[in-house]
Scaffold this motif. Structure first.
Motif, mmCIF file in Angstrom:
data_model
loop_
_atom_site.group_PDB
_atom_site.id
_atom_site.type_symbol
_atom_site.label_atom_id
_atom_site.label_comp_id
_atom_site.label_asym_id
_atom_site.label_seq_id
_atom_site.Cartn_x
_atom_site.Cartn_y
_atom_site.Cartn_z
ATOM 1 N N THR A 109 0.827 -1.191 0.000
ATOM 2 C CA THR A 109 0.000 0.000 0.000
ATOM 3 C C THR A 109 0.862 1.241 0.000
ATOM 4 O OG1 THR A 109 -1.696 -1.158 1.219
ATOM 5 C CG2 THR A 109 -1.802 1.237 1.250
ATOM 6 N N VAL A 110 0.538 2.199 -0.846
ATOM 7 C CA VAL A 110 1.241 3.466 -0.897
ATOM 8 C C VAL A 110 0.396 4.506 -0.185
ATOM 9 C CG1 VAL A 110 2.180 5.271 -2.374
ATOM 10 C CG2 VAL A 110 2.340 2.879 -3.073
ATOM 11 N N THR A 111 0.973 5.165 0.807
ATOM 12 C CA THR A 111 0.268 6.229 1.507
ATOM 13 C C THR A 111 0.543 7.541 0.812
ATOM 14 O OG1 THR A 111 0.478 5.053 3.579
ATOM 15 C CG2 THR A 111 -0.009 7.412 3.716
ATOM 16 N N ILE A 112 -0.495 8.222 0.359
ATOM 17 C CA ILE A 112 -0.345 9.489 -0.349
ATOM 18 C C ILE A 112 -0.521 10.623 0.638
ATOM 19 C CG2 ILE A 112 -1.268 10.932 -2.191
ATOM 20 C CD1 ILE A 112 -2.198 8.423 -3.586
ATOM 21 N N THR A 113 0.476 11.512 0.691
ATOM 22 C CA THR A 113 0.422 12.652 1.585
ATOM 23 C C THR A 113 0.214 13.915 0.768
ATOM 24 O OG1 THR A 113 1.956 11.546 3.062
ATOM 25 C CG2 THR A 113 1.688 13.928 3.363
ATOM 26 N N ALA A 114 -0.742 14.747 1.162
ATOM 27 C CA ALA A 114 -0.996 15.996 0.456
ATOM 28 C C ALA A 114 0.223 16.889 0.538
ATOM 29 C CB ALA A 114 -2.197 16.711 1.071
ATOM 30 N N GLN A 115 0.572 17.523 -0.583
ATOM 31 C CA GLN A 115 1.734 18.373 -0.631
ATOM 32 C C GLN A 115 1.348 19.705 -1.246
ATOM 33 O OE1 GLN A 115 4.596 16.364 -2.971
ATOM 34 N NE2 GLN A 115 4.564 14.516 -1.756
ATOM 35 N N GLY A 116 1.954 20.777 -0.739
ATOM 36 C CA GLY A 116 1.837 22.061 -1.403
ATOM 37 C C GLY A 116 0.534 22.761 -1.110
ATOM 38 N N ASP A 117 0.456 23.990 -1.601
ATOM 39 C CA ASP A 117 -0.712 24.822 -1.395
ATOM 40 C C ASP A 117 -1.648 24.716 -2.581
ATOM 41 O OD1 ASP A 117 0.659 25.636 0.801
ATOM 42 O OD2 ASP A 117 1.387 27.496 -0.105
ATOM 43 N N ARG A 118 -2.922 24.986 -2.317
ATOM 44 C CA ARG A 118 -3.825 25.179 -3.442
ATOM 45 C C ARG A 118 -3.444 26.479 -4.103
ATOM 46 N NH1 ARG A 118 -6.894 23.363 0.403
ATOM 47 N NH2 ARG A 118 -7.654 25.405 1.003
ATOM 48 N N SER A 119 -3.632 26.567 -5.388
ATOM 49 C CA SER A 119 -3.248 27.783 -6.087
ATOM 50 C C SER A 119 -4.175 28.015 -7.253
ATOM 51 C CB SER A 119 -1.807 27.694 -6.590
ATOM 52 O OG SER A 119 -1.684 26.621 -7.487
ATOM 53 N N ILE A 120 -4.159 29.229 -7.721
ATOM 54 C CA ILE A 120 -4.975 29.577 -8.877
ATOM 55 C C ILE A 120 -4.147 29.380 -10.127
ATOM 56 C CG2 ILE A 120 -6.142 31.464 -10.052
ATOM 57 C CD1 ILE A 120 -6.889 32.574 -7.418
ATOM 58 N N ASP A 173 -8.687 16.828 3.112
ATOM 59 C CA ASP A 173 -9.053 16.052 1.930
ATOM 60 C C ASP A 173 -9.068 16.916 0.680
ATOM 61 O OD1 ASP A 173 -9.268 13.774 3.397
ATOM 62 O OD2 ASP A 173 -11.452 13.876 3.627
ATOM 63 N N LEU A 174 -9.363 18.208 0.847
ATOM 64 C CA LEU A 174 -9.382 19.100 -0.312
ATOM 65 C C LEU A 174 -7.984 19.235 -0.903
ATOM 66 C CD1 LEU A 174 -11.716 21.956 1.029
ATOM 67 C CD2 LEU A 174 -12.347 19.939 -0.304
ATOM 68 N N SER A 175 -6.978 19.394 -0.038
ATOM 69 C CA SER A 175 -5.604 19.499 -0.514
ATOM 70 C C SER A 175 -5.174 18.210 -1.207
ATOM 71 C CB SER A 175 -4.659 19.800 0.659
ATOM 72 O OG SER A 175 -4.945 21.052 1.225
ATOM 73 N N GLU A 180 -4.135 15.234 -6.275
ATOM 74 C CA GLU A 180 -4.439 14.107 -7.156
ATOM 75 C C GLU A 180 -4.931 14.595 -8.517
ATOM 76 O OE1 GLU A 180 -7.277 11.998 -4.809
ATOM 77 O OE2 GLU A 180 -5.763 10.774 -3.798
ATOM 78 N N ALA A 181 -5.709 15.682 -8.516
ATOM 79 C CA ALA A 181 -6.186 16.234 -9.785
ATOM 80 C C ALA A 181 -5.025 16.746 -10.623
ATOM 81 C CB ALA A 181 -7.191 17.358 -9.525
ATOM 82 N N ILE A 182 -4.066 17.431 -9.988
ATOM 83 C CA ILE A 182 -2.893 17.918 -10.712
ATOM 84 C C ILE A 182 -2.111 16.744 -11.290
ATOM 85 C CG2 ILE A 182 -0.664 19.065 -10.430
ATOM 86 C CD1 ILE A 182 -2.005 20.897 -8.387
ATOM 87 N N ALA A 183 -1.956 15.676 -10.502
ATOM 88 C CA ALA A 183 -1.253 14.492 -11.001
ATOM 89 C C ALA A 183 -1.987 13.893 -12.198
ATOM 90 C CB ALA A 183 -1.119 13.451 -9.888
#
Length: 487
Positions: A109-120, A173-175, A180-183
């Protein structure tokens, strides 16, 4: 490609942390192995990144590593390191291969950690007339914008971004979903990216409220994804409502408002509505000039975007002087070999080409490409874009053999870097097909256009602008061949 870039970075995270803990600030200079497999592999991964960077980027990496506190958790510095590594992997296919070979096959199992800020995400305006790619200037990190075909004129460009502090607590969860969307966008999975961003908007509105700045940022990013997927009927009204909200919440001259206004102009431009795009860009440039100053990077970007729109409207008398002035300013402020100055040179070469001035366009493209290869490396996407544009200029000059050779090589690099169905790869294949057509090699032209049509239909859908353009190209060549058979 095998694993995606984000997946590689996630897999490497523990190895990089182990290397930093073991070697500290000597992680790049340490020659001996320790016998600790994780630390030694992490060190090799970082040294590989350093080897594939240009001089300026190497210095940045060295400074990042020197600033990391190896005794304590330093999330900001580690996030900055991951961001530079991700860009390096995206820009250099040889580094991607080396990392893929060094990293073990993932298991469990790969644990995904949120990284970085949301941005426009802020689009730079594309040029869709016959005249080459319009290179966005002063571009920061981010994903790619949408495209149409004809030549490399509508090549997607990396967007500038406006950072926003990441909200904490209930919206973790939003971050994660945004990352994930960027990926997904990086791998060309626009359907998945759009679905994730739609969820983010709904959750942001529920958790934070419809006028919270992070909710507006989420709406802006969703509109950008719609535009990338060719769904302008959704992108334009979403940009319009988001701009109105930013103006109400943050004011007409807030940087987020100016960025969103630029994005709306981009959507108008993509929809062919230059009557609304040009005034909006003129307004944004005037505001940035007044609020940020004429030499601010965002002002340089706006000036380039307006010049692109002028060029798309056929108003080269205003586009060329604006680009010449912007290039002079960029070289004065940033230096002649700064990547943004090189992009500005490529933009000016494209304008010369659009004006039919190939005597100035071709040498400027050639000189720019040489400098970009030295500064950025031969497989950086911006370099590939300039190589495509030079090939198109060769085609315009009737030099079909060097044009075809350059496009064939560049297509292979796009396929290795992004895969066969990525938007950039499809755009380059379309350029190659058009050049075969111009050279009178209808069999190769038809085969290449059919490949684009099949792949874009499958990946993007039958109504995406890319699919529509390739369908028309196939039909046109088939009619041309049929007429020749009858004759």
């Amino acid at each position: 490609m095998g694993a995606g870039i984000s997946e590689l970075v996630l897999q490497a995270g523990p190895l990089l942390s182990s290397a930093l803990s073991t070697f500290g600030h000597r992680v790049l200079s340490q020659a001996e192995e320790t016998g600790d497999q994780a630390a030694d592999t992490g060190r090799r991964l970082l040294r590989a990144v350093w080897r594939h960077l240009g001089p300026a980027a190497r210095t940045t990496l060295e400074e990042l590593l020197a600033d990391i506190d190896v005794e304590e958790d330093d999330p900001d510095a580690l996030a900055a390191l991951r961001s530079q590594v991700r860009r390096a992997l995206r820009d250099n296919v040889d580094l991607y291969r080396e990392w893929s070979a060094l990293l073990p096959e993932p298991s469990g199992t790969v644990t995904i950690t949120a990284q970085g800020d949301r941005s426009i995400a802020a689009h730079t305006i594309q040029n869709s007339v016959s005249g080459g790619t319009f290179h966005g200037v002063v571009i920061q990190s981010g994903h790619l914008t949408g495209l149409a075909f004809g030549d490399s004129a509508a090549l997607p460009r990396p967007p500038e971004t406006t950072g926003r502090p990441s909200a904490r607590g209930t919206d973790g969860d939003l971050s994660l979903r945004n990352n994930e969307a960027i990926a997904a966008q990086e791998t060309g999975d626009l359907e998945q990216a759009t679905a994730l961003l739609e969820q983010n908007v709904a959750e942001s509105e529920r958790l934070l409220g419809p006028d919270h700045p992070d909710t507006l940022a989420a709406r802006n990013n969703l509109a950008s994804a719609y535009q990338e997927a060719g769904a302008l009927q959704f992108a334009v009204p979403l940009f319009e409502s988001t701009l109105a909200a930013f103006e109400r919440v943050s004011g007409r001259h807030h940087p987020d408002t100016l960025t969103t206004r630029n994005n709306l102009a981009s959507a108008y431009r993509a929809a062919g509505d230059l009557h609304r795009a040009v005034p909006l860009l003129e307004e944004t440039l005037a505001d940035r000039d007044r609020v940020l100053g004429p030499d601010h990077p965002s002002t340089l970007t706006s000036r380039n975007n307006l010049a692109s729109a002028y060029r798309a409207a056929g108003d080269l008398h205003r586009a060329v002087p604006l680009l010449e002035a912007n290039l002079a300013a960029s070289q004065r402020i940033l230096g002649p070999d700064h990547p943004d100055s090189l992009a500005a040179r490529a933009n000016l070469a494209g304008a010369y080409r659009a004006a039919g001035d190939l005597d100035r366009a071709v040498p400027l493209y050639e000189a720019t490409l040489t400098s970009q290869e030295q500064v950025l490396g031969p497989t950086q996407p911006t370099v590939l874009a300039t190589r495509r544009d030079l090939a198109i200029a060769y085609r315009d000059a009737g030099r079909f053999e060097p044009a075809l050779a350059l496009l064939s090589t560049t297509l292979g690099q796009y396929e290795r870097l992004f895969g066969p169905t990525h938007l950039l790869t499809l755009a380059c294949r379309s350029d190659l097909a058009a050049t075969y057509h111009a050279a009178g090699r209808l069999t190769e032209a038809l085969a290449s256009h059919r490949t684009v049509l099949e792949q874009s239909t499958r990946v993007l859908g039958p109504e995406h602008p890319t699919t529509v353009a390739s369908r028309r190209a196939v039909a046109a060549i088939e009619r041309e061949r049929a007429a020749g058979d009858r004759g």
